[in-house]
Design an enzyme around this catalytic site. Structure first.
Site, PDB file in Angstrom:
ATOM      1  N   GLU A   8      -4.746  -8.971  -0.514  1.00 30.54           N
ATOM      2  CA  GLU A   8      -5.366  -8.822   0.914  1.00 30.54           C
ATOM      3  C   GLU A   8      -6.704  -8.234  -0.141  1.00 30.54           C
ATOM      4  O   GLU A   8      -7.701  -7.277  -0.991  1.00 30.54           O
ATOM      5  CB  GLU A   8      -5.463  -7.155   1.394  1.00 30.54           C
TER       6      GLU A   8
ATOM      7  N   GLU B  87       0.558  -1.108  -0.123  1.00 32.54           N
ATOM      8  CA  GLU B  87      -0.293   0.146  -0.111  1.00 32.54           C
ATOM      9  C   GLU B  87       0.839   1.236  -0.111  1.00 32.54           C
ATOM     10  O   GLU B  87       0.551   1.767   1.106  1.00 32.54           O
ATOM     11  CB  GLU B  87      -0.842  -0.180   1.132  1.00 32.54           C
TER      12      GLU B  87
END
Length: 506
Positions: A306, A174
């Site tokens: 994810e 991220e």
């Protein structure tokens, strides 16, 4: 009305990569400590502090890979703090998840032992946010280099002579957010640099995964793809990374701070959740379309490392630990995701549910008071679907209009299905997302005859039903007799809010 479909069992499609059934374990809440790792002094059966009943349950899922140490935690984790004698490892503060102290007792060697016990490949997420190129490069050397070198000698000093095989490496996590708040352009250069210095040693060939987009940020994916090739190019000029990740959570609350309860919800909230889950198809298709422009041969993989439901934490628990219960609703979210994964098997090479134990949409919950272990409804979906791993994906073509419901501005199709063929057997997965109405499906099996079938159903009296230490089997699979096969037609009765798998010999 009976819903009619066709499966051409003799026509091959792309292989469903077993790694789309991957898992995720972050240093977050009770996922590692109190979940996987209880310490060698625990009264619970363990090997090296790793809890054996959890390992045994997960082995039954044929877990193909396990992602670690994060998540956001990965970009503040410095691997050298987690090797060597445990009593000499420095303590750090887990600033992302609850501000708790992390003693680093579960580090590289413990993680690799866990993967060996699970029979899973390790997927290590390296520190790009607060780390250095040298730090990640030396971690690769420490784990995978034989012979004589500084990191190989350090590994031996810490008790491991032979190197491990570690293919999967994440170049940060991220990067658009907790991994550094970078722009796509800045991160693309970082990924090339870090990827360049992550070396192959011996016959260990790294598969490097760049930190990709959040949800529908297709511009991030395009920026990363531009670093590898050119529009319409059939040759990828760089091997700094081999895949791009994307993250997509099923979040349905009115605000990020109010995501809704995991167990207390009405039918409207249920349908909103299922519509959000089904949107993963749009997300994957969008990123795949961008990648196709620069990589028409499909050599670069797409990784959804994810995914899962994200609700408010259970009342009375640490807000930073992300502990939530797991109902039949979660199970149907998982079944819908897998149908989408199977349809996108040509580009999707890996997926990792968040997370394996005690965090978000977990497979397993462990009770801190009684030490009981509970298998969640989501666990059972993974178990029922496990034979799709490495199977040939088969198209399911519907000949009649599928039932749907209006959910806000969207329409939710309430029947979901996928199929595969492997080792002379057919596996069909079917979900009925309608909260109250059953459905009947008739599937014309062409190009092969099914001689016998075994069927399993996962459902419950209420959408909100879930398993607890006191009632561990409220939502559990059972043999199902609502299936017949005759004259080349497979007929399946689907009760409301149910997931059914049908396996048959071809």
């Amino acid at each position: 009305m009976t819903i009619e479909a066709v499966i051409n069992v003799d026509l091959g499609g792309p292989r469903i990569n077993r790694h789309v059934y991957g898992h995720f374990a972050e240093h977050l809440g009770r996922c590692i400590y109190g979940g996987f790792y209880v310490g060698e002094d625990s009264d619970l059966p363990n090997v090296g502090g790793i809890r054996l009943d959890v390992v045994e349950a997960l082995r039954d899922l044929n877990i193909p890979n396990l992602r670690w140490p994060g998540g956001c935690f990965a970009d503040e984790y410095h691997w050298r703090d987690g090797v060597g004698p445990r009593d000499g490892r420095p303590v750090m503060v887990n600033t992302h998840w609850g501000g708790v102290e992390e003693n680093n007792h579960f580090g590289t060697h413990e993680f690799m032992a866990l993967c060996e016990m699970l029979g899973a490949e390790p997927y290590i997420s390296g520190n790009v946010g607060s780390g250095t190129v040298r730090e990640m490069s030396e971690w690769v050397e420490y784990l995978t280099r034989a012979g004589d070198s500084p990191m190989a000698r350090l590994r031996r000093e810490n008790g491991r002579d032979e190197p491990w095989r570690v293919r999967f490496w994440g170049l940060g996590n991220e990067a658009w957010g907790c991994g550094g708040n970078m722009s796509a352009e800045h991160y693309a250069h970082q990924a090339r640099q870090y990827g360049t210095y992550c070396r192959d040693y011996g016959d260990n060939r790294l598969y490097k995964i760049a930190a990709g987009a959040n949800g529908t940020d297709y511009a991030w994916t395009e920026t990363l793809m531009k670093q590898l090739g050119h529009l319409g190019c059939r040759h990828i000029s760089s091997t700094a990374y081999h895949a791009l990740s994307v993250h997509y959570y099923t979040v349905t609350g009115p605000t990020w701070e109010e995501k809704g309860s995991a167990t207390v919800f009405d039918t409207g909230e249920y349908y909103t959740t299922m519509a959000a889950a089904a949107r993963v198809e749009e997300v994957l298709a969008g990123h795949a379309a961008v990648m196709d422009c620069y990589d028409p041969t499909g050599s670069v993989g797409l990784v959804l490392d994810e995914w899962g439901t994200w609700f408010d934490v259970a009342r009375g628990t640490n807000p930073g630990f992300l502990y939530q219960q797991n109902t039949l609703r979660d199970a149907l979210v998982a079944s819908v995701h897998f149908d989408v994964f199977h349809r996108h098997a040509g580009r999707l090479v890996m997926a990792n549910i968040a997370q394996t134990v005690n965090v978000l949409q977990a497979m397993i919950l462990t009770d801190p008071d009684s030490q009981a272990m509970v298998l969640t409804p989501t666990y059972h979906v993974f178990r029922m679907n496990r034979d799709h791993q490495d199977a040939t994906s088969l198209r399911v073509d519907f000949r009649t209009a599928l039932p749907s419901r209006a959910v806000g501005d969207a329409a939710l199709t309430t029947i979901s299905a996928s199929a595969s063929r492997k080792d002379g057997r057919l596996l069909v997965s079917l979900s009925n997302l309608d909260a109250s109405a059953p459905a009947d499906v008739a599937i014309d099996l062409r190009g092969g005859a099914v001689t016998a079938t075994d069927a399993t159903i996962l459902t419950a009296g209420l959408l909100q039903d879930h398993n607890t230490p006191q009632s561990p089997s409220v939502v559990a699979p059972r043999p199902y007799d609502g299936v017949t096969v005759a004259g080349g037609t497979l007929r399946v009765h689907l009760p409301a809010h149910s997931f059914v798998t049908v396996s048959g010999a071809l």
